[in-house]
Design a protein around this motif. Structure first.
Motif, short mmCIF file in Angstrom:
data_model
loop_
_atom_site.label_atom_id
_atom_site.label_comp_id
_atom_site.label_asym_id
_atom_site.label_seq_id
_atom_site.Cartn_x
_atom_site.Cartn_y
_atom_site.Cartn_z
N VAL A 44 2.50 53.08 85.32
CA VAL A 44 2.84 53.83 84.12
C VAL A 44 2.27 53.12 82.90
O VAL A 44 2.34 51.89 82.81
N LEU A 45 1.73 53.88 81.99
CA LEU A 45 1.24 53.33 80.72
C LEU A 45 1.82 54.22 79.62
O LEU A 45 1.67 55.43 79.68
N ALA A 46 2.48 53.61 78.65
CA ALA A 46 3.10 54.42 77.60
C ALA A 46 2.70 53.92 76.22
O ALA A 46 2.60 52.72 76.00
N ARG A 47 2.49 54.86 75.35
CA ARG A 47 2.04 54.54 74.00
C ARG A 47 2.83 55.37 73.02
O ARG A 47 2.81 56.60 73.08
N ASP A 94 8.41 68.46 72.95
CA ASP A 94 7.07 68.65 72.41
C ASP A 94 6.54 67.40 71.72
O ASP A 94 5.43 67.41 71.20
N ARG A 95 7.29 66.33 71.73
CA ARG A 95 6.79 65.06 71.20
C ARG A 95 6.41 64.12 72.34
O ARG A 95 6.13 62.94 72.12
N VAL A 96 6.44 64.62 73.55
CA VAL A 96 6.09 63.79 74.71
C VAL A 96 4.98 64.49 75.47
O VAL A 96 5.06 65.69 75.74
N GLU A 97 3.93 63.78 75.78
CA GLU A 97 2.88 64.33 76.64
C GLU A 97 2.66 63.37 77.80
O GLU A 97 2.72 62.15 77.64
N VAL A 98 2.40 63.96 78.96
CA VAL A 98 2.15 63.14 80.16
C VAL A 98 0.81 63.52 80.73
O VAL A 98 0.52 64.71 80.93
N VAL A 99 -0.01 62.54 80.96
CA VAL A 99 -1.35 62.76 81.50
C VAL A 99 -1.47 62.05 82.83
O VAL A 99 -1.10 60.87 82.94
N THR A 100 -1.97 62.76 83.83
CA THR A 100 -2.20 62.14 85.12
C THR A 100 -3.63 61.61 85.15
O THR A 100 -4.56 62.39 84.96
N PRO A 101 -3.83 60.34 85.36
CA PRO A 101 -5.20 59.83 85.49
C PRO A 101 -5.73 60.16 86.87
O PRO A 101 -5.12 60.95 87.58
N SER A 112 5.27 60.46 68.28
CA SER A 112 5.04 61.09 69.58
C SER A 112 4.74 60.03 70.62
O SER A 112 4.32 58.92 70.32
N LEU A 113 4.96 60.40 71.86
CA LEU A 113 4.82 59.49 72.99
C LEU A 113 3.79 60.04 73.95
O LEU A 113 3.86 61.21 74.33
N LEU A 114 2.82 59.21 74.32
CA LEU A 114 1.82 59.59 75.31
C LEU A 114 1.99 58.70 76.52
O LEU A 114 1.93 57.48 76.40
N VAL A 115 2.19 59.32 77.67
CA VAL A 115 2.44 58.55 78.89
C VAL A 115 1.40 58.91 79.93
O VAL A 115 1.16 60.08 80.20
N HIS A 116 0.79 57.91 80.52
CA HIS A 116 -0.05 58.12 81.70
C HIS A 116 0.75 57.61 82.88
O HIS A 116 1.34 56.52 82.82
N THR A 117 0.77 58.38 83.94
CA THR A 117 1.48 57.91 85.12
C THR A 117 0.83 58.44 86.39
O THR A 117 0.33 59.57 86.41
N SER A 118 0.84 57.63 87.42
CA SER A 118 0.21 58.00 88.69
C SER A 118 1.20 58.87 89.47
O SER A 118 1.88 58.39 90.37
#
Lengths: 169, 790, 214
Positions: free
Chosen positions: B199-202, B235-242, B209-215
């Motif tokens: 997990v990577l969170a920024r 709507d202040r949280v986004e999650v991106v799958t790498p 706002s919060l941007l999270v990358h997670t496997s």
């Protein structure tokens, strides 16, 4: 307060000299990935079993997760990024993997490509059984290996010249 | 010249970057982030007495140390119970950091954040946790006996008891001419993808706002979970799958403790924070599966027809049940396979143990059910002296009987209703492929050479394409390229390629002009996730429907521009033209320009859409009511129920008379997943599944000792197959299209693993004339069975 | 948060009490203390460099001593801020004669930590605070041992920077830590914790993560 002494390490990675100052305990895999930004080498187990971290050190496939960077000071290292052709296009092993659908998630692939690259220098025309044996030290959870064996055989056909980018001859 | 993409063995668009080392997996990201390490329980069951961090403070580069007391708001509550069920009367989930008690070795107790992972681990090692150990409950037997409890408030360690039945099975069995009873067991295994979790969170404090990358296998659901736990608006949280290095089910669970702790820490520290697990952590703190104990009673007639089937089983669900009862429910329902017993009753108890929790691993309970049913069929065949394929044929549901209602409720809460499938045809193909009828000759020949060989087969039916829905978004850009998004995620299945093939055909655009994004909540917000072999069915159908909408709109707009009737138009290679007259046409890119009436031209092509350039009707609005600007559409596919794929595997093994080693000589698969979008990708899925099936049959078992210590928490001791263990797999396909979706597809992702243990056990039995009721089987276990037989 | 502790110092109670109320001693013994400026009766402005974990920074604050009951107890009130954290602390200090020799000192501190420093986790904060307090008391003990009593008209000690006797401190008087003491002791060079007790005097949680270096 604990602080770590830095050791100077000099490597030729994919044909380019790289110099870093790292703690003695820093693994080669971490130096490649985080200090040199070459994230193509992957870490699957950190105990030398899965082979995803395999790179070529002075031409020999080695588990970078089991090496301290300081212990390979002065070596020539080839990673997956160095297996591309000189113009940046796919090298013969990489192209064969793509053509044979020999990868799915791609996490183990760098370790296979470097292993196969080194292997084909020793054995230019393997049989299917030999090809299968050659890759039996690397784990893949996605492909069931069948297409990887096919890719090894296809690479053998295609490999007419050495891969570029600093590979030792 | 356009080529049809659907059904072709197109090489994957993903591969260029993956083979050249340019994949972007979780740990490749966030080089500027702080890194976390977890302090984990070394005890299977204990109370936490004290946590002393004094020595950790000496570590240079230490930033933070968190324990349960630091968790605030909803972070202090247990992690969500994702899939409630009325039968799940005693569901328990863990806290993000252990509160007062730990319930398995590996449970997270404290989180350290430091400048890098090495330093974080240094600090973590110096944290001294004082535990008061409690008795550990390990294994189904001790869970059942319940001398000790995992959770004090869960009597008998029973999370749930569930019964489904279609009639009075016991009566039917009691009155049957023949009755058999069997006890069968499958041992625990695990997904173990090559890439662990991360997990990577920024946190962006300017934007809040919060941007999270997670496997993960489900970006949209992780997003909801993180927003809920952190008290942030969704709507202040986004999650991106790498790029994800494999999932196989284990990454569908969410939120992992780290998936909420890392974002939470990032918000508190106002610095990006990253965590990637190491291999041991994955073994002791992710999820396992497969461990079940079954008791079967079956009644049948002289011909081997099933008159009554009663299955009672115990499912080891580990210390917590965030995923509810999905795995045992799937076992209960999919156990039936392609058969129609006159009456069926299944009862299971889901039990707690002080071990890692149990959630789906490819197959998700089907391998266990298939093992039980197929061993039962073989036992019936043996008792009746019948060919094993004959007994099966006599019990098959026939094509004429489709759709067939098994009278049960499936894992999606809907009817277990088989929509299509031709089991007799599948079997015929399999027999031909493996040479079933010629095997005895082969066996005799081998015996002359002193070799011991055997053949076995197993059949399965797999409910795929579970709902509730998936969606697609397709947009044609003004340069003619096509952007496609879907909410579900990829872990190596080639979804981007598969979906591009669908769009290329539906929309008539060149394959290489299509860009597909999966698993990014910034691009698509409504989705469920990747699991249960559902992508082709769900996202494939959704994307197809969406592309059709875009096509319709393009034709409507083009027909005005070309002054031609919509029926006379076609789209070929990205150009809308009058059928058979390519010179009278416009590029889709131009149609995209026209679809968006502009005031300002941002480039030359856009000039064509501005108010003075286009001869528009001054009496109608530039964007008509009910229309939207842009050549794009969103659509969803939501089926009433699952669609049922099926397959059959046949295996020929050779056993060594001295060492009892098992070698697979042939592995044959006949596979029916309806229409194939990309046969190469489907076969790759089968290969991978078969490899895991071989692993589950011969090598993979997770071993806990009686204190709850996992004895083989590494790749050295947990044996996954290498290339030397996996045979060449011969595949033949049958296609019975699904009547339930526009493409006629059925799921294919899990199929390869489902019948592995059953088929291999059958083949070994056939070679050795021993009775195998437990998998995996090792050479020394086979050796013991031999000795018992003599 | 609340932290309490007990420690033993070698000097007698009266000496310790005076030392703890002497700014010249404090500036030399509070880990990281650089500067102490008298601004009124028993009130000082303080500049301290310290940190938590890998952090270090400089912070400013004010500390006021009160409720003097020589030689058994007093209170300290501190307010401080640095980037990006604040702290307010209320510490009571009790001194008792040790049965053999020396002084038993116990402290009870209540602190409210605000801003981002509150984000490092309670156990880390309290753990670091206690360490700081222990360091402070060791420093006091060492200073008192090194010279003769620094207060109330005794002879000048040989130790450079040792506190000079002064019955009262005029406002505006500035005390700076001797170079050695300013470095907050070995092991704390890269910043240790917010202190308890005296360190909580202006316990000012310092700077934030020093840059983004890896």
């Amino acid at each position: 307060m604990t602080t770590e002494t830095q050791v100077h390490v000099s490597l030729v990675v994919n044909g380019t000299r790289r110099e870093v100052d790292v703690p003695a305990r820093r693994l080669l895999s971490d130096v490649l990935r985080h200090d040199l930004g070459l994230t193509g080498t992957h870490v699957g187990c950190e105990h030398g079993v899965c082979g995803a971290c395999t790179v070529l050190v002075d031409g020999a496939p080695m588990r970078s997760c089991l090496l301290f960077a300081v212990s390979v000071d002065g070596a020539e290292v080839t990673t997956i990024e160095g297996c591309c052709a000189a113009d940046g296009s796919l090298g013969p092993v990489q192209a064969a993997f793509r053509d044979c659908h020999a990868l799915q998630c791609g996490f183990c692939t760098p370790g296979f490509v470097t292993t196969v690259t080194a292997y084909l220098r020793e054995n230019r025309a393997p049989t299917e059984a030999e090809a299968r044996e050659a890759i039996s030290g690397n784990l893949c959870r996605c492909t069931g290996y069948q297409n990887i064996v096919a890719a090894v055989l296809k690479s053998a056909e295609a490999t007419v010249s050495e891969p570029a980018n600093g590979d030792p001859a | 010249m356009s080529t049809r993409m659907f059904g072709e063995r197109i090489t994957r668009t993903e591969d260029q970057r993956l083979v050249s080392g340019n994949g972007r997996y979780l740990d490749d990201l966030g080089h500027d982030a702080l890194e976390a390490a977890l302090v984990r329980s070394p005890h299977a069951h204990a109370r936490i007495v004290d946590i002393d961090v004094t020595d950790a403070l000496e570590v240079d580069g230490l930033v933070a140390i968190y324990t349960y007391e630091d968790l605030d708001g909803r972070m202090a509550e247990p992690l969500p119970l994702l899939i409630p069920h009325p039968s799940l009367t005693h569901g328990r989930t863990q806290y993000a950091l252990a509160r007062e008690e730990v319930n398995h070795v590996g449970e997270a107790v404290a989180m350290v954040v430091a400048r890098n992972r090495y330093l974080a681990e240094d600090a973590a090692q110096r944290i001294r946790v004082e535990y008061a150990p409690l008795p550990a409950v390990v294994g189904i037997e001790s869970a059942r006996t319940a001398d000790h409890l995992v959770h004090e408030d869960v009597p008998g360690n029973v999370a749930a008891v569930m019964v489904q039945q279609t009639g009075d099975a016991d009566a039917a069995i009691d009155s049957a001419p023949h009755v058999l009873e069997l006890e069968l067991e499958i041992e625990r295994s695990a997904s173990t993808p090559l890439e662990g979790k991360g997990v990577l969170a920024r946190w962006d404090d300017d934007d809040k706002s919060l941007l999270v990358h997670t496997s993960t296998q489900t970006a949209t659901s992780v997003r909801q979970a993180i927003a809920a736990k952190l008290g942030l608006p969704v709507d202040r949280v986004e999650v991106v799958t790498p790029d994800v290095g494999g999932g196989f089910g284990v990454k569908i669970v969410h939120p992992w403790p780290e998936e909420v702790l890392v974002p939470w820490a990032a918000c508190r520290l106002q610095q990006p924070v990253k965590w990637t697990e190491d291999r041991r952590e994955h073994f002791v703190s992710s999820a396992h599966e497969r461990g079940q104990l079954h008791h079967v009673r079956v009644g049948y007639d002289d011909d081997g027809r099933l008159l009554g089937l009663s299955v009672r089983f115990w499912h080891d669900n580990g210390a917590y049940v965030p995923y509810g009862l999905i795995v045992p429910i799937i076992t209960s329902t999919q156990l039936l396979g392609p058969y129609k017993p006159a009456v069926y009753r299944v009862e299971f108890s889901s039990l707690y143990t002080n071990t890692v929790m149990v959630t789906p691993y490819r197959g998700a309970g089907r391998p266990q059910g298939c093992f039980v049913m197929e061993r039962t069929m073989d036992a019936i065949a043996a008792e009746r002296g019948l060919d094993r394929t004959v007994v099966r044929e006599r019990n098959f549901i026939l094509p004429a009987e489709m759709p067939y209602d098994q009278g049960l409720v499936f894992q999606d809460g809907r009817q277990l209703l088989y929509d299509s499938g031709d089991y007799p045809a599948t079997l015929a193909k399999l027999k031909k492929l493996v040479g079933w009828d010629e095997f005895e000759a082969f066996r005799a020949q081998a015996a002359e050479d002193g070799r011991r060989v055997g053949i076995g087969l197993a059949c399965y039916v797999e409910g795929t394409g579970v709902g509730p829905y998936e969606g697609g978004h397709v947009r044609v850009e003004t340069d003619g390229s096509v952007v496609v998004s879907t909410g579900l995620t990829s872990q190596g299945q080639g979804h981007a390629t598969m979906l591009a093939q669908i769009v290329a055909d539906e929309l008539g655009v060149p394959f290489d002009r299509i860009r597909v994004t999966t698993g990014d909540t910034r691009r698509f917000k409504y989705a469920v996730g990747t699991f249960a072999s559902r992508t082709a069915v769900m996202s494939g159908s959704a994307v197809a429907l969406t592309a059709r909408k875009v096509r319709d709109k393009a034709l409507r707009i083009a027909s005005t521009a070309l002054e031609a009737a919509v029926e006379d138009l076609e789209i070929v290679d990205g150009r809308v033209q009058v059928a058979g007259a390519p010179e009278a046409g416009i590029d889709l890119g131009t149609v995209a320009v026209l679809s968006n009436p502009l005031r300002y031209a941002f480039d030359e092509a856009a000039g064509a859409a501005t108010q003075f350039a286009t001869p528009a009707d001054p009496n109608t609005p530039p964007v008509e009511a009910g229309e939207a600007p842009g050549l794009e559409a969103v659509d969803f596919y939501s089926p009433t129920r699952s669609t049922f794929a099926n397959g059959m595997h046949a295996v020929v093994v050779e056993t060594d008379p001295d060492t009892a080693e098992v070698r697979i000589l042939r592995y044959c698969v006949v596979h029916d997943c309806g229409t194939l979008v990309n046969p190469m990708i489907v076969e790759g899925q089968i290969h991978g599944g078969v490899a895991q099936g071989v692993g589950g049959a011969l090598y993979e078992r997770l071993v806990y000792d009686e204190h709850g210590q996992l004895l083989n928490a590494s790749f050295m001791d947990f044996l996954m197959p290498y290339a030397s263990e996996v045979p060449t797999i011969e595949i033949d396909h049958l296609v019975t299209p699904s009547p339930l979706n526009p493409l006629g597809v059925k799921g294919a992702g899990e199929a390869g693993v489902i019948p592995g243990s059953a088929a291999i056990a059958a083949a070994i039995e056939d070679a050795e004339q021993v009775t195998i009721r437990r998998m995996p089987i090792s050479p020394s276990e086979l050796f013991d069975l031999r000795r018992k037989r003599t | 948060m609340n932290i309490t502790g007990t420690t033993t110092l070698t000097a007698d109670r009266a000496t310790v009490w005076k030392a703890l109320n002497d700014p010249a001693v404090l500036v030399a013994t509070i880990p990281g203390c650089r500067r102490l400026e008298a601004v009124g009766d028993d009130t000082y402005r303080m500049t301290v460099s310290a940190g938590v974990g890998s952090v270090q920074g400089v912070y400013d604050g004010e500390v006021r001593l009160s409720d003097h009951e020589e030689p058994s107890s007093f209170r300290m009130h501190a307010q401080g801020s640095g980037a990006p954290g604040t702290i307010g602390a209320d510490v009571s200090v009790r001194l008792e004669d040790h049965p053999d020799r020396g002084t038993v000192l116990s402290y009870d501190a209540d602190a409210i930590v605000g801003g981002m420093i509150g984000g490092v986790g309670q156990r880390m904060l309290t753990g670091a605070s206690k360490k700081m307090a222990e360091e402070f008391f060791r420093n006091v003990d060492a200073v008192l041992l090194a010279g003769t009593s620094p207060v109330a008209g005794e002879a000048q000690p040989d130790v450079p920077g040792a506190p000079q006797p002064a019955p009262a401190v005029a406002p505006g008087t500035v005390f700076t830590a001797p170079a050695a003491a300013r470095r907050a002791g070995p092991g704390f060079a890269t910043g240790v914790a917010v202190g308890a007790a005296a360190a909580l005097l202006g316990a000012l949680v310092g700077g934030w993560i020093a840059g983004r270096r890896r």
